[in-house]
Motif scaffolding. Structure first.
Motif, PDB file in Angstrom:
ATOM      1  N   UNK A  76       8.605   3.089  -9.460  1.00  0.00           N
ATOM      2  CA  UNK A  76       9.797   2.254  -9.417  1.00  0.00           C
ATOM      3  C   UNK A  76       9.491   0.883  -8.810  1.00  0.00           C
ATOM      4  N   UNK A  77       8.668   0.859  -7.778  1.00  0.00           N
ATOM      5  CA  UNK A  77       8.286  -0.416  -7.163  1.00  0.00           C
ATOM      6  C   UNK A  77       7.480  -1.273  -8.139  1.00  0.00           C
ATOM      7  N   UNK A  78       6.547  -0.650  -8.862  1.00  0.00           N
ATOM      8  CA  UNK A  78       5.766  -1.384  -9.858  1.00  0.00           C
ATOM      9  C   UNK A  78       6.662  -1.924 -10.969  1.00  0.00           C
ATOM     10  N   UNK A  79       7.643  -1.118 -11.390  1.00  0.00           N
ATOM     11  CA  UNK A  79       8.569  -1.578 -12.423  1.00  0.00           C
ATOM     12  C   UNK A  79       9.331  -2.803 -11.962  1.00  0.00           C
ATOM     13  N   UNK A  80       9.848  -2.764 -10.742  1.00  0.00           N
ATOM     14  CA  UNK A  80      10.581  -3.905 -10.196  1.00  0.00           C
ATOM     15  C   UNK A  80       9.703  -5.155 -10.161  1.00  0.00           C
ATOM     16  N   UNK A  81       8.460  -4.973  -9.783  1.00  0.00           N
ATOM     17  CA  UNK A  81       7.501  -6.087  -9.734  1.00  0.00           C
ATOM     18  C   UNK A  81       7.229  -6.629 -11.139  1.00  0.00           C
ATOM     19  N   UNK A  82       7.019  -5.727 -12.082  1.00  0.00           N
ATOM     20  CA  UNK A  82       6.701  -6.153 -13.439  1.00  0.00           C
ATOM     21  C   UNK A  82       7.857  -6.844 -14.133  1.00  0.00           C
ATOM     22  N   UNK A  83       9.081  -6.412 -13.870  1.00  0.00           N
ATOM     23  CA  UNK A  83      10.242  -7.012 -14.520  1.00  0.00           C
ATOM     24  C   UNK A  83      10.436  -8.466 -14.122  1.00  0.00           C
ATOM     25  N   UNK A  84       9.866  -8.849 -12.997  1.00  0.00           N
ATOM     26  CA  UNK A  84       9.956 -10.252 -12.575  1.00  0.00           C
ATOM     27  C   UNK A  84       9.194 -11.180 -13.519  1.00  0.00           C
ATOM     28  N   UNK A  85       8.342 -10.621 -14.365  1.00  0.00           N
ATOM     29  CA  UNK A  85       7.557 -11.411 -15.306  1.00  0.00           C
ATOM     30  C   UNK A  85       8.332 -11.710 -16.600  1.00  0.00           C
TER      31      UNK A  85
END
Length: 285
Positions: A76-85
């Motif tokens: 979930x943390x990685x998803x949140x980080x990736x969506x910022x792109x």
């Protein structure tokens, strides 16, 4: 070469743009199919049931004999980080994956100790509110646990679905209803299926031959909470042919009504409309 929509993949500790090479000809999953994945959604700034999708990919890994290496929280943390792109509110498909890199028992089994992970996010349009589709009966059927690992969202299951939808498209339909090995309705090629008759919503009961979808489960809960009677039971294709309305639920497009079954035209009905409204309210709530 294929042209990809905007795509970012986390793999081996870093984000990579586009479609990075992550498998080789000796990779077990590339030639013997030892891969699992899940599909969550980001749309309009929300990621409904992301935790359940992340948990399911770990459950699928265990079911296929792989070794899950990421916790739900980490994904979930990685998803949140990736969506910022991506642009704010962009419709994005969220795909965590596990696969075996090395050979295990008898070569045909993957070695769970070589399990690898990636998280792929890619832009993918979601069906508009007025979308609908036509369906026919597929000549192909869903396998049972004795035939295939139907208790996992495994990549090796999807060629069967693919040939079913290719056959349906060739006959002028958008999708197909697929039966189980006993001849009862299981699902569509890409999503779960519901019908309504005389004010009651019906859907095939999960019998181990098809994925009990997260969006399916969510829609059932939302409809029941709203006072709609939803019955999970064994259903025949004839019952769908005689239904007042039919609709599908799935992560990719959420809730989509059926506008035609074989030669019979249908109007998108009130239950499909209500299900979609309830889901959107839930997602944004």
């Amino acid at each position: 070469m294929a042209e990809w929509s905007t795509t970012w993949t986390w793999f081996d500790g870093a984000w990579h743009e586009g479609n990075p090479p992550i498998m080789g000809p000796r990779t077990h999953a590339a030639w013997l199919g030892s891969s699992v994945f899940d599909g969550a959604r980001a749309f309009e700034g929300v990621t409904p049931d992301l935790d359940l999708h992340c948990q399911r990919v770990n459950d699928s890994a265990a079911a296929l004999g792989l070794k899950a290496t990421k916790s739900v929280g980490e994904m979930m943390e990685l998803t949140s980080e990736g969506l910022q792109k991506f642009a704010p509110g962009a419709p994005v498909y969220i795909k965590p994956m596990y696969w075996a890199e090395g050979d295990g028992i008898g070569t045909i089994a993957g070695d769970p100790e070589t399990t690898r992970f990636c998280l792929c996010l890619f832009e993918a349009a979601i069906a508009p509110k007025d979308a609908s589709m036509s369906v026919t009966l597929s000549p192909f059927r869903r396998p049972t646990m004795e035939c295939m690992p139907v208790n996992a969202k495994a990549g090796c299951l999807y060629p069967n679905n693919a040939r079913a939808i290719v056959d349906a498209k060739a006959r002028g339909f958008d999708n197909a209803i697929v039966l189980d090995m006993l001849g009862n309705v299981a699902e569509l090629t890409t999503s779960n299926v519901f019908m309504a008759k005389d004010g009651v919503v019906h859907t095939p009961t999960p019998n181990g031959t098809f994925l009990n979808g997260i969006t399916r489960q969510r829609v059932i809960k939302l409809l029941r909470k709203a006072g709609v009677e939803v019955v999970e039971r064994t259903l025949s294709y004839r019952e769908f042919q005689e239904a007042d309305e039919i609709f599908s639920t799935g992560n990719y497009n959420k809730v989509v009504p059926i506008n035609r079954i074989e030669t019979r035209d249908l109007q998108p009905g009130p239950f499909a409309t209500r299900a979609r409204e309830l889901y959107w309210d839930f997602a944004h709530g």
